[in-house]
Design a protein around this motif. Structure first.
Motif, PDB file in Angstrom:
ATOM      1  N   MET A  87       0.834  -1.199   0.000  1.00 31.21           N
ATOM      2  CA  MET A  87       0.000   0.000   0.000  1.00 31.21           C
ATOM      3  C   MET A  87       0.872   1.254   0.000  1.00 31.21           C
ATOM      4  O   MET A  87       0.467   2.288  -0.510  1.00 31.21           O
ATOM      5  CB  MET A  87      -0.939   0.008   1.213  1.00 31.21           C
ATOM      6  CG  MET A  87      -2.089  -0.983   1.118  1.00 31.21           C
ATOM      7  SD  MET A  87      -3.191  -0.692  -0.282  1.00 31.21           S
ATOM      8  CE  MET A  87      -3.968   0.834   0.221  1.00 31.21           C
ATOM      9  N   GLU A  88       2.054   1.163   0.570  1.00 29.53           N
ATOM     10  CA  GLU A  88       2.952   2.323   0.583  1.00 29.53           C
ATOM     11  C   GLU A  88       3.419   2.688  -0.821  1.00 29.53           C
ATOM     12  O   GLU A  88       3.807   3.822  -1.066  1.00 29.53           O
ATOM     13  CB  GLU A  88       4.135   2.071   1.514  1.00 29.53           C
ATOM     14  CG  GLU A  88       3.725   2.041   2.971  1.00 29.53           C
ATOM     15  CD  GLU A  88       4.888   1.812   3.907  1.00 29.53           C
ATOM     16  OE1 GLU A  88       6.035   1.698   3.441  1.00 29.53           O
ATOM     17  OE2 GLU A  88       4.638   1.751   5.120  1.00 29.53           O
ATOM     18  N   ALA A  89       3.381   1.739  -1.753  1.00 30.37           N
ATOM     19  CA  ALA A  89       3.772   2.012  -3.140  1.00 30.37           C
ATOM     20  C   ALA A  89       2.609   2.560  -3.963  1.00 30.37           C
ATOM     21  O   ALA A  89       2.792   3.010  -5.085  1.00 30.37           O
ATOM     22  CB  ALA A  89       4.296   0.738  -3.794  1.00 30.37           C
ATOM     23  N   ALA A  90       1.412   2.532  -3.381  1.00 31.44           N
ATOM     24  CA  ALA A  90       0.224   2.997  -4.100  1.00 31.44           C
ATOM     25  C   ALA A  90       0.258   4.511  -4.268  1.00 31.44           C
ATOM     26  O   ALA A  90       0.839   5.234  -3.464  1.00 31.44           O
ATOM     27  CB  ALA A  90      -1.037   2.598  -3.342  1.00 31.44           C
ATOM     28  N   GLN A  91      -0.388   4.952  -5.327  1.00 32.53           N
ATOM     29  CA  GLN A  91      -0.607   6.381  -5.525  1.00 32.53           C
ATOM     30  C   GLN A  91      -2.044   6.637  -5.087  1.00 32.53           C
ATOM     31  O   GLN A  91      -2.975   6.027  -5.612  1.00 32.53           O
ATOM     32  CB  GLN A  91      -0.424   6.769  -6.983  1.00 32.53           C
ATOM     33  CG  GLN A  91       0.993   6.583  -7.471  1.00 32.53           C
ATOM     34  CD  GLN A  91       1.112   6.863  -8.950  1.00 32.53           C
ATOM     35  OE1 GLN A  91       0.272   6.457  -9.732  1.00 32.53           O
ATOM     36  NE2 GLN A  91       2.162   7.548  -9.317  1.00 32.53           N
TER      37      GLN A  91
ATOM     38  N   ARG B 207       1.175   6.506   4.547  1.00 32.05           N
ATOM     39  CA  ARG B 207       1.737   5.623   5.571  1.00 32.05           C
ATOM     40  C   ARG B 207       1.039   5.845   6.905  1.00 32.05           C
ATOM     41  O   ARG B 207       0.687   4.900   7.600  1.00 32.05           O
ATOM     42  CB  ARG B 207       3.246   5.876   5.709  1.00 32.05           C
ATOM     43  CG  ARG B 207       3.961   4.845   6.536  1.00 32.05           C
ATOM     44  CD  ARG B 207       5.485   5.022   6.538  1.00 32.05           C
ATOM     45  NE  ARG B 207       6.047   5.076   5.204  1.00 32.05           N
ATOM     46  CZ  ARG B 207       6.555   6.192   4.632  1.00 32.05           C
ATOM     47  NH1 ARG B 207       6.592   7.330   5.295  1.00 32.05           N
ATOM     48  NH2 ARG B 207       7.045   6.164   3.419  1.00 32.05           N
ATOM     49  N   GLY B 208       0.779   7.114   7.262  1.00 25.43           N
ATOM     50  CA  GLY B 208       0.097   7.418   8.523  1.00 25.43           C
ATOM     51  C   GLY B 208      -1.308   6.858   8.558  1.00 25.43           C
ATOM     52  O   GLY B 208      -1.745   6.300   9.567  1.00 25.43           O
ATOM     53  N   ASP B 209      -2.032   6.979   7.441  1.00 24.12           N
ATOM     54  CA  ASP B 209      -3.393   6.433   7.372  1.00 24.12           C
ATOM     55  C   ASP B 209      -3.385   4.921   7.506  1.00 24.12           C
ATOM     56  O   ASP B 209      -4.234   4.345   8.182  1.00 24.12           O
ATOM     57  CB  ASP B 209      -4.075   6.813   6.052  1.00 24.12           C
ATOM     58  CG  ASP B 209      -4.625   8.234   6.073  1.00 24.12           C
ATOM     59  OD1 ASP B 209      -4.558   8.885   7.127  1.00 24.12           O
ATOM     60  OD2 ASP B 209      -5.116   8.677   5.024  1.00 24.12           O
ATOM     61  N   ILE B 210      -2.414   4.259   6.868  1.00 21.29           N
ATOM     62  CA  ILE B 210      -2.329   2.796   6.937  1.00 21.29           C
ATOM     63  C   ILE B 210      -2.074   2.353   8.373  1.00 21.29           C
ATOM     64  O   ILE B 210      -2.714   1.435   8.875  1.00 21.29           O
ATOM     65  CB  ILE B 210      -1.215   2.270   5.999  1.00 21.29           C
ATOM     66  CG1 ILE B 210      -1.605   2.506   4.538  1.00 21.29           C
ATOM     67  CG2 ILE B 210      -0.941   0.790   6.247  1.00 21.29           C
ATOM     68  CD1 ILE B 210      -0.455   2.278   3.569  1.00 21.29           C
TER      69      ILE B 210
ATOM     70  N   GLY C 245      -8.539  14.564  -6.742  1.00 19.47           N
ATOM     71  CA  GLY C 245      -7.651  14.766  -7.879  1.00 19.47           C
ATOM     72  C   GLY C 245      -6.223  15.135  -7.532  1.00 19.47           C
ATOM     73  O   GLY C 245      -5.385  15.307  -8.410  1.00 19.47           O
ATOM     74  N   VAL C 246      -5.909  15.261  -6.245  1.00 21.25           N
ATOM     75  CA  VAL C 246      -4.577  15.654  -5.795  1.00 21.25           C
ATOM     76  C   VAL C 246      -3.860  14.432  -5.229  1.00 21.25           C
ATOM     77  O   VAL C 246      -4.400  13.735  -4.364  1.00 21.25           O
ATOM     78  CB  VAL C 246      -4.657  16.768  -4.731  1.00 21.25           C
ATOM     79  CG1 VAL C 246      -3.280  17.123  -4.200  1.00 21.25           C
ATOM     80  CG2 VAL C 246      -5.364  17.991  -5.290  1.00 21.25           C
ATOM     81  N   LEU C 247      -2.642  14.184  -5.720  1.00 25.44           N
ATOM     82  CA  LEU C 247      -1.830  13.064  -5.240  1.00 25.44           C
ATOM     83  C   LEU C 247      -1.366  13.343  -3.817  1.00 25.44           C
ATOM     84  O   LEU C 247      -0.763  14.379  -3.537  1.00 25.44           O
ATOM     85  CB  LEU C 247      -0.625  12.858  -6.162  1.00 25.44           C
ATOM     86  CG  LEU C 247       0.345  11.739  -5.792  1.00 25.44           C
ATOM     87  CD1 LEU C 247      -0.341  10.382  -5.859  1.00 25.44           C
ATOM     88  CD2 LEU C 247       1.548  11.769  -6.729  1.00 25.44           C
ATOM     89  N   LEU C 248      -1.666  12.411  -2.904  1.00 21.11           N
ATOM     90  CA  LEU C 248      -1.249  12.557  -1.508  1.00 21.11           C
ATOM     91  C   LEU C 248       0.203  12.128  -1.346  1.00 21.11           C
ATOM     92  O   LEU C 248       0.696  11.270  -2.077  1.00 21.11           O
ATOM     93  CB  LEU C 248      -2.146  11.722  -0.600  1.00 21.11           C
ATOM     94  CG  LEU C 248      -3.629  12.053  -0.608  1.00 21.11           C
ATOM     95  CD1 LEU C 248      -4.388  11.116   0.321  1.00 21.11           C
ATOM     96  CD2 LEU C 248      -3.871  13.497  -0.224  1.00 21.11           C
ATOM     97  N   SER C 249       0.859  12.684  -0.353  1.00 20.20           N
ATOM     98  CA  SER C 249       2.254  12.343  -0.102  1.00 20.20           C
ATOM     99  C   SER C 249       2.358  10.946   0.494  1.00 20.20           C
ATOM    100  O   SER C 249       1.455  10.498   1.214  1.00 20.20           O
ATOM    101  CB  SER C 249       2.892  13.354   0.853  1.00 20.20           C
ATOM    102  OG  SER C 249       2.425  13.135   2.172  1.00 20.20           O
ATOM    103  N   PRO C 250       3.461  10.249   0.218  1.00 21.86           N
ATOM    104  CA  PRO C 250       3.655   8.907   0.814  1.00 21.86           C
ATOM    105  C   PRO C 250       3.589   8.927   2.336  1.00 21.86           C
ATOM    106  O   PRO C 250       3.114   7.975   2.947  1.00 21.86           O
ATOM    107  CB  PRO C 250       5.051   8.505   0.330  1.00 21.86           C
ATOM    108  CG  PRO C 250       5.242   9.284  -0.941  1.00 21.86           C
ATOM    109  CD  PRO C 250       4.528  10.595  -0.701  1.00 21.86           C
ATOM    110  N   ASN C 251       4.041  10.011   2.983  1.00 20.08           N
ATOM    111  CA  ASN C 251       3.983  10.099   4.450  1.00 20.08           C
ATOM    112  C   ASN C 251       2.540  10.099   4.941  1.00 20.08           C
ATOM    113  O   ASN C 251       2.219   9.480   5.947  1.00 20.08           O
ATOM    114  CB  ASN C 251       4.697  11.354   4.955  1.00 20.08           C
ATOM    115  CG  ASN C 251       6.196  11.253   4.773  1.00 20.08           C
ATOM    116  OD1 ASN C 251       6.756  10.164   4.712  1.00 20.08           O
ATOM    117  ND2 ASN C 251       6.851  12.395   4.661  1.00 20.08           N
TER     118      ASN C 251
END
Length: 130
Positions: A50-54, A68-71, A59-65
């Motif tokens: 899931m960390e590799a997911a976009q 990760r926090g949501d997961i 319509g706005v790409l969320l940051s990987p950080n």
């Protein structure tokens, strides 16, 4: 390989060319109880974490950080679009875990399905619920 023609006259395609030519994405909602493994199923389908997911919100790409926090907290926004590089042409929606007696989550789910299944553009409609 010869293709088969279904009763509706559509010829199945070996790949997603039908969707890609039209700039469409096949939308899949995955839902279930909390800790049932919804995100794990998505990871298995994609062959990626899931960390590799976009993940896109409005319509706005969320940051990987942020992802990760949501997961880690087990938080999911059903309206966020989850895309994997390994699954082009697919958009996934991950619901929050459904719990007995939680009418707010059920209402959110109902509104999402209702809004994505009637009217609107094919591009934003829900195609499958798993």
């Amino acid at each position: 390989m010869a293709s088969t023609i279904l009763d509706d006259g559509f010829e199945p395609q070996e790949d997603l060319a039908f969707w890609q030519i039209r700039s469409l994405s096949f939308r899949v909602l995955i839902l279930g109880r909390a800790n049932a493994g919804k995100s794990s199923i998505l990871e298995r389908i994609a062959g990626e974490s899931m960390e590799a997911a976009q993940v896109y919100r409005n319509g706005v790409l969320l940051s990987p950080n942020h992802i990760r926090g949501d997961i880690e907290r087990g938080e999911h926004d059903i309206n966020e679009e989850i895309r994997f590089r390994s699954c082009p042409g697919f958009v996934f929606h991950d619901s929050r875990g459904l719990e007995a007696g939680d009418s707010n989550d059920l209402k959110t789910l109902y509104e999402f399905v209702q809004g994505r299944s009637t009217g609107g553009k094919l591009k934003t409609q829900l195609h499958m619920i798993w």
